[in-house]
Design a protein around this motif. Sequence first.
Motif, short mmCIF file in Angstrom:
data_model
loop_
_atom_site.label_atom_id
_atom_site.label_comp_id
_atom_site.label_asym_id
_atom_site.label_seq_id
_atom_site.Cartn_x
_atom_site.Cartn_y
_atom_site.Cartn_z
N ILE A 113 1.06 -1.06 0.04
CA ILE A 113 0.13 0.48 0.12
C ILE A 113 0.98 1.02 -0.15
O ILE A 113 2.09 1.47 0.60
N VAL A 114 0.66 2.22 -0.87
CA VAL A 114 1.25 3.60 -0.41
C VAL A 114 0.28 4.34 -1.26
O VAL A 114 -0.41 4.60 -1.54
N ALA A 115 0.31 5.17 -0.01
CA ALA A 115 -0.39 6.00 0.22
C ALA A 115 0.27 7.61 0.21
O ALA A 115 0.71 8.05 1.56
N ASP A 116 -0.50 8.02 -0.49
CA ASP A 116 0.16 10.19 -0.71
C ASP A 116 -0.73 10.78 0.09
O ASP A 116 -2.07 10.77 -0.05
N GLU A 117 -0.27 11.10 1.26
CA GLU A 117 -0.79 12.22 1.84
C GLU A 117 -0.45 13.37 2.47
O GLU A 117 -0.19 14.29 3.10
N ILE A 118 0.18 13.84 1.27
CA ILE A 118 1.03 15.48 1.24
C ILE A 118 0.15 16.43 1.25
O ILE A 118 0.45 17.46 1.89
N TYR A 119 -1.14 16.22 1.15
CA TYR A 119 -2.16 17.10 1.73
C TYR A 119 -2.76 17.16 2.80
O TYR A 119 -3.91 18.21 3.17
N GLN A 120 -2.17 16.34 3.61
CA GLN A 120 -2.42 16.12 5.19
C GLN A 120 -2.78 17.46 5.73
O GLN A 120 -3.57 17.44 6.65
N HIS A 121 -2.60 18.24 6.03
CA HIS A 121 -2.90 19.88 6.83
C HIS A 121 -3.43 20.62 6.50
O HIS A 121 -3.99 21.77 6.86
N ILE A 122 -4.42 20.28 5.54
CA ILE A 122 -4.87 20.74 4.39
C ILE A 122 -6.68 20.12 4.31
O ILE A 122 -7.04 19.32 3.22
N THR A 123 -7.27 19.75 5.67
CA THR A 123 -8.36 19.17 6.14
C THR A 123 -9.41 19.19 6.88
O THR A 123 -9.13 20.86 7.28
N TYR A 124 -10.98 19.42 6.08
CA TYR A 124 -11.78 20.01 6.77
C TYR A 124 -12.70 19.65 7.29
O TYR A 124 -13.64 19.23 8.05
N GLU A 125 -12.29 17.86 7.42
CA GLU A 125 -12.54 16.83 8.04
C GLU A 125 -11.37 15.75 8.71
O GLU A 125 -9.83 16.09 9.17
N PRO A 126 -11.54 15.40 9.81
CA PRO A 126 -9.99 14.66 10.89
C PRO A 126 -10.24 13.60 9.87
O PRO A 126 -10.09 12.93 8.65
N PHE A 127 -8.28 14.01 9.34
CA PHE A 127 -7.52 13.40 9.14
C PHE A 127 -7.07 12.24 9.95
O PHE A 127 -6.85 12.07 10.85
N VAL A 128 -6.11 10.54 9.00
CA VAL A 128 -5.32 10.13 9.90
C VAL A 128 -5.59 9.08 9.41
O VAL A 128 -5.50 9.35 7.74
N SER A 129 -3.44 8.77 9.11
CA SER A 129 -2.59 7.95 8.58
C SER A 129 -3.44 6.83 8.03
O SER A 129 -3.82 5.87 8.64
N PHE A 130 -2.85 6.63 7.16
CA PHE A 130 -3.04 4.78 6.96
C PHE A 130 -2.58 4.26 7.77
O PHE A 130 -2.74 2.80 7.74
N ARG A 131 -0.78 4.43 8.38
CA ARG A 131 -0.20 3.73 8.86
C ARG A 131 -1.08 3.18 10.21
O ARG A 131 -0.75 2.56 10.66
N ALA A 132 -1.44 4.44 10.67
CA ALA A 132 -2.25 4.62 12.07
C ALA A 132 -3.07 3.83 12.06
O ALA A 132 -3.62 3.56 13.25
N ALA A 133 -4.44 3.71 10.78
CA ALA A 133 -5.27 2.99 11.02
C ALA A 133 -5.30 1.34 10.99
O ALA A 133 -5.56 0.90 11.73
N ALA A 134 -4.31 0.91 10.21
CA ALA A 134 -3.46 -0.45 10.26
C ALA A 134 -1.82 -0.53 10.61
O ALA A 134 -1.57 0.10 9.88
#
Length: 403
Positions: free
Chosen positions: A206-227
């Motif tokens: 799994i490759v998760a591109d999270e480059i927009y992590q800090h431009i979010t209007y809903e709670p952000f969750v990283s794939f590595r934290a979720a799994a």
Amino acid sequence: MTENATFRRSDRAASLQLSEIVQISEAARGLRAQGLDVLTFGTGEPDFPTPDHVIEGAMNAAKRGETTYPPTQGTPAMRAAIAMDAVRFSGFSPDPAEIIVSTGAKQVLSNAFLATVNPGDEIIMPAPYWTSYADMIDFCEAVLVPVECSGNADFRLTPEQLEDAITDKTRWLMLNTPGNPSGAMYSEADLQSLADVLRKHPHVRIVADEIYQHITYEPFVSFRAAAPDLADRTLIVNGVSKSYAMTGWRLGWGIGPTNLIKAMVAVQGQSTSGASSISQAAAIAALEGPQNLLAERCDAFRERRDYVVDALNNVPGLSCAVPGGAFYVYPDCSGCIGKTTPKGDVITSDADLCAYILNEGLVALVPGRAFGLPGHFRLSYAYSMNDLKTGCARIAAALADLK
């Protein structure tokens, strides 16, 4: 200059060309050269400046003499700052050995695919997707397996779709959250549901591109934290370009299992070697400095998002979903297909519509076909509110003239 020999592209590079995003930007530039007032909403680049303390960090590093070749994997200080940032904002604690620093997040992705993919290997890609993903996969002679994720599903991949797409040849699942071009975000429950499928298929990374992590209007969750149990199969891609307005500094990173990172370092070592030492110093200053600007700039993007979504939803023929993150909207324009322009031309596709809006409304947009899901267009709202208001008014006026 006269060429003495016939130029021949390699087979792997034969299909590569300038992205449609760049082509549209150049078309807009041509119209401007004619004296026309064209507004370009095609590029994904924050209009904020790089913070002063970041620039100072780079200048101080240069004055200290940090201008020699940096380690290929990234300086120890840079990787330590990235590890700290992951703990603070992403909810997991990587070892610095699990981190590679590259010349932009795009190079992280290229390194990963070049290091792991053989001709014929398959990479699952929820559509719509960022245009460069497809070209990277094609360059590696791998097979893109697009999975259409419609607006009815909020442009998100479902577990059922993922299960159906996996084969013995599947090498990677490519996720982008928040997403470009749709702004779609995967919740923790969404990511855990996808992880449940992936646990049944241990050959899929799994490759998760999270480059927009800090431009979010809903709670952000990283794939590595979720799994977290899938960390040995997960590559997280991130960087400073979008969040800290540092696109020109070309600095991104990957976080993944050490065996993958070592392979990516080997690839990078024979292409660019280490990322710019000065850019790494600037990125350290960004990650270790004040973080209040992240929320301030996100609030500004939220205000622009709300305005653009409301404005476009008031235009007959358009239907614009509310994105959960990033700084793009991806409105459905199928209601305009089949209509006729004042000059008698029939709009047969999203590309026709964007060309019409550019030439008649003087607004540059990117058609959805560039992102693997036609019937839409992408508008970046990383521009001033004044330009967005003018641009949306021009779009509405141009579409009102369609019959």
